[in-house]
Design an enzyme around this catalytic site. Structure first.
Site, PDB file in Angstrom:
ATOM      1  CE1 TYR A   1      14.332  30.894   5.514  1.00  8.64           C
ATOM      2  CE2 TYR A   1      14.465  28.648   4.981  1.00  8.64           C
ATOM      3  CZ  TYR A   1      14.391  29.934   4.656  1.00  8.64           C
ATOM      4  OH  TYR A   1      13.894  30.161   3.360  1.00  8.64           O
TER       5      TYR A   1
ATOM      6  CE  LYS B   1      -0.349  -0.342   4.822  1.00  9.60           C
ATOM      7  NZ  LYS B   1      -0.937  -0.895   6.241  1.00  9.60           N
TER       8      LYS B   1
HETATM    9  C1  LIG Z   1       0.052  -1.828   6.966  1.00  7.85           C
HETATM   10  C2  LIG Z   1      -0.604  -3.123   7.221  1.00  7.85           C
HETATM   11  C3  LIG Z   1       0.174  -4.204   7.394  1.00  7.85           C
HETATM   12  C4  LIG Z   1       1.633  -4.243   7.318  1.00  7.85           C
HETATM   13  O1  LIG Z   1       2.275  -3.402   8.533  1.00  7.85           O
HETATM   14  P1  LIG Z   1       3.881  -3.515   8.787  1.00  7.85           P
HETATM   15  O2  LIG Z   1       3.684  -2.955  10.251  1.00  7.85           O
HETATM   16  O3  LIG Z   1       3.902  -2.507   7.897  1.00  7.85           O
HETATM   17  O4  LIG Z   1       4.399  -4.654   8.511  1.00  7.85           O
HETATM   18  C5  LIG Z   1      -0.284  -5.552   7.570  1.00  7.85           C
HETATM   19  N1  LIG Z   1      -1.695  -5.625   7.653  1.00  7.85           N
HETATM   20  C6  LIG Z   1      -2.648  -4.542   7.556  1.00  7.85           C
HETATM   21  C7  LIG Z   1      -3.966  -4.713   7.805  1.00  7.85           C
HETATM   22  C8  LIG Z   1      -1.907  -3.250   7.246  1.00  7.85           C
HETATM   23  O5  LIG Z   1      -2.778  -2.209   7.451  1.00  7.85           O
END
Ligand SMILES: *Cc1c(COP(=O)(O)O)cnc(C)c1O
Length: 351
Positions: free
Chosen positions: A251, A42
């Protein structure tokens, strides 16, 4: 009119290490024991590039991929084959239905409403159980009077909220999940994200869903020495200059020279995702020489101390210290945010 056929060289690059990515997936697959590891890709594979990550992990043997929404599913669908499963974690809204029913990806049903919406399609799906995180998912008590046996359910899953910590919530969620499994069954069951894999066999079920650790994140000591860095930001020097004792830099003058020394100005900044949390704490490297970030990180520029590397000059390249646990400690920014925030000015190149 400018000539768009002339290549414009980048000033900041993100080197992505294919071998490290594949090695991390294999390590997580091994640690998952009898379960098989999938991959959370994702958010453009946490900023690395979803298609690029997908193709590499698919060749390595990964078969289950998790995206957030249908746009992300559509992006990689073209590259899938019969053995590839794509799960859409955010489920299926009414407005997703026209695309979703044509897609080879399956929704993760997060509510009874979504289950009712999907039931008439007769198409495959996953089901998310709320085991105590109270984000997405169906409460165990709501599972009881639905016709799950009429649905083609692949994975029944839940998600751990605190697997990066040794807290009782992990065991509680495991219990809640097992409870729920008495009321809904699919072909497979899944509970663990990256950190959950390190909690041991009881948490593995049939398939695991690592994300962060594929990309070099280490939130538990079990991963030390076996999970490799994948993301390597590189920046080019635009200018070098000498500071005298008392000179102010950047800055709000967050750095004032205590002695005279040389600095370099890099073509990278918080607009690239190298956030202001690294001000006066981050570091770059040339070979093994550490070059501290001085003063406040700007939108497009960073100043570093080059006292220990006087050979550095305009046009040279330096590498950011970006081992994720270290970079997270330096900046106070979560390992997840460090990589998902990597901007679009970077040229991403795989080696
Ligand atoms: C993002 C997500 C993962 C992966 O999690 P990580 O902590 O990045 O390994 C797995 N399952 C779900 C439902 C998620 O939303």
């Amino acid at each position: 009119m400018s000539d768009r056929t002339i290549e414009i060289p980048p000033t900041a690059k993100l080197r992505l290490d294919s071998e490290a990515l594949v090695s991390n997936w294999r390590v997580l697959d091994d640690l998952s024991g009898a379960a098989s590891a999938g991959a959370a890709i994702k958010a453009n594979a946490y900023g690395l590039g979803a298609v690029q990550v997908f193709r590499r992990l698919q060749s390595a043997g990964c078969q289950d991929f998790y995206v957030a929404n249908w746009q992300e599913a559509a992006e990689i669908q073209a590259y899938t084959d019969e053995s590839t499963n794509i799960s859409v974690l955010n489920g299926v809204r009414p407005e997703d239905m026209p695309f979703a029913v044509t897609s080879s990806a399956k929704p993760v049903l997060n509510s009874i409403e979504q289950a009712k919406r999907w039931l008439p399609t007769g198409r495959p799906c996953d089901v998310m159980i709320n085991s105590g995180m109270n984000r997405l998912g169906i409460n165990t008590s709501d599972l009881i009077d639905f016709v799950w046996h009429e649905m083609d359910i692949d994975i029944v899953m839940s998600h751990l909220a605190s697997a990066d910590e040794d807290v009782s919530q992990n065991a509680n969620q495991l219990d809640q999940f097992k409870n729920a499994l008495r009321h809904v069954s699919g072909k497979r069951q899944s509970l663990s994200n990256s950190a959950g894999i390190a909690l041991g066999q009881a948490y593995h079920f049939d398939c695991t869903r690592p994300g962060l650790s594929l990309y070099g994140g280490k939130q538990r000591s079990e991963f030390d020495g076996i999970i490799r860095q994948v993301v390597f930001p590189e920046a080019q020097i635009l200018q070098t200059r000498n500071l005298k004792k008392g000179d102010k830099l950047g800055y709000n003058a967050k750095y004032v020279a205590e002695r005279s020394h040389t600095i370099a100005i890099l073509a990278m900044g918080y607009a690239d995702g190298y956030l202001r949390g690294f001000s006066n704490t981050g570091a770059f490297y040339i070979d093994d020489t550490r070059l501290s970030v001085l003063g406040r990180v700007s939108m497009d520029l960073i100043a570093i101390d080059i006292s220990d590397a006087p050979q550095l000059a305009e046009s040279d390249w330096v590498k950011a210290q970006f081992d994720l646990p270290t970079a997270s400690l330096q900046s106070g920014i979560a390992q997840y945010e460090l990589i998902t925030g990597m901007g679009n000015r970077f040229i991403r190149y795989w080696t």
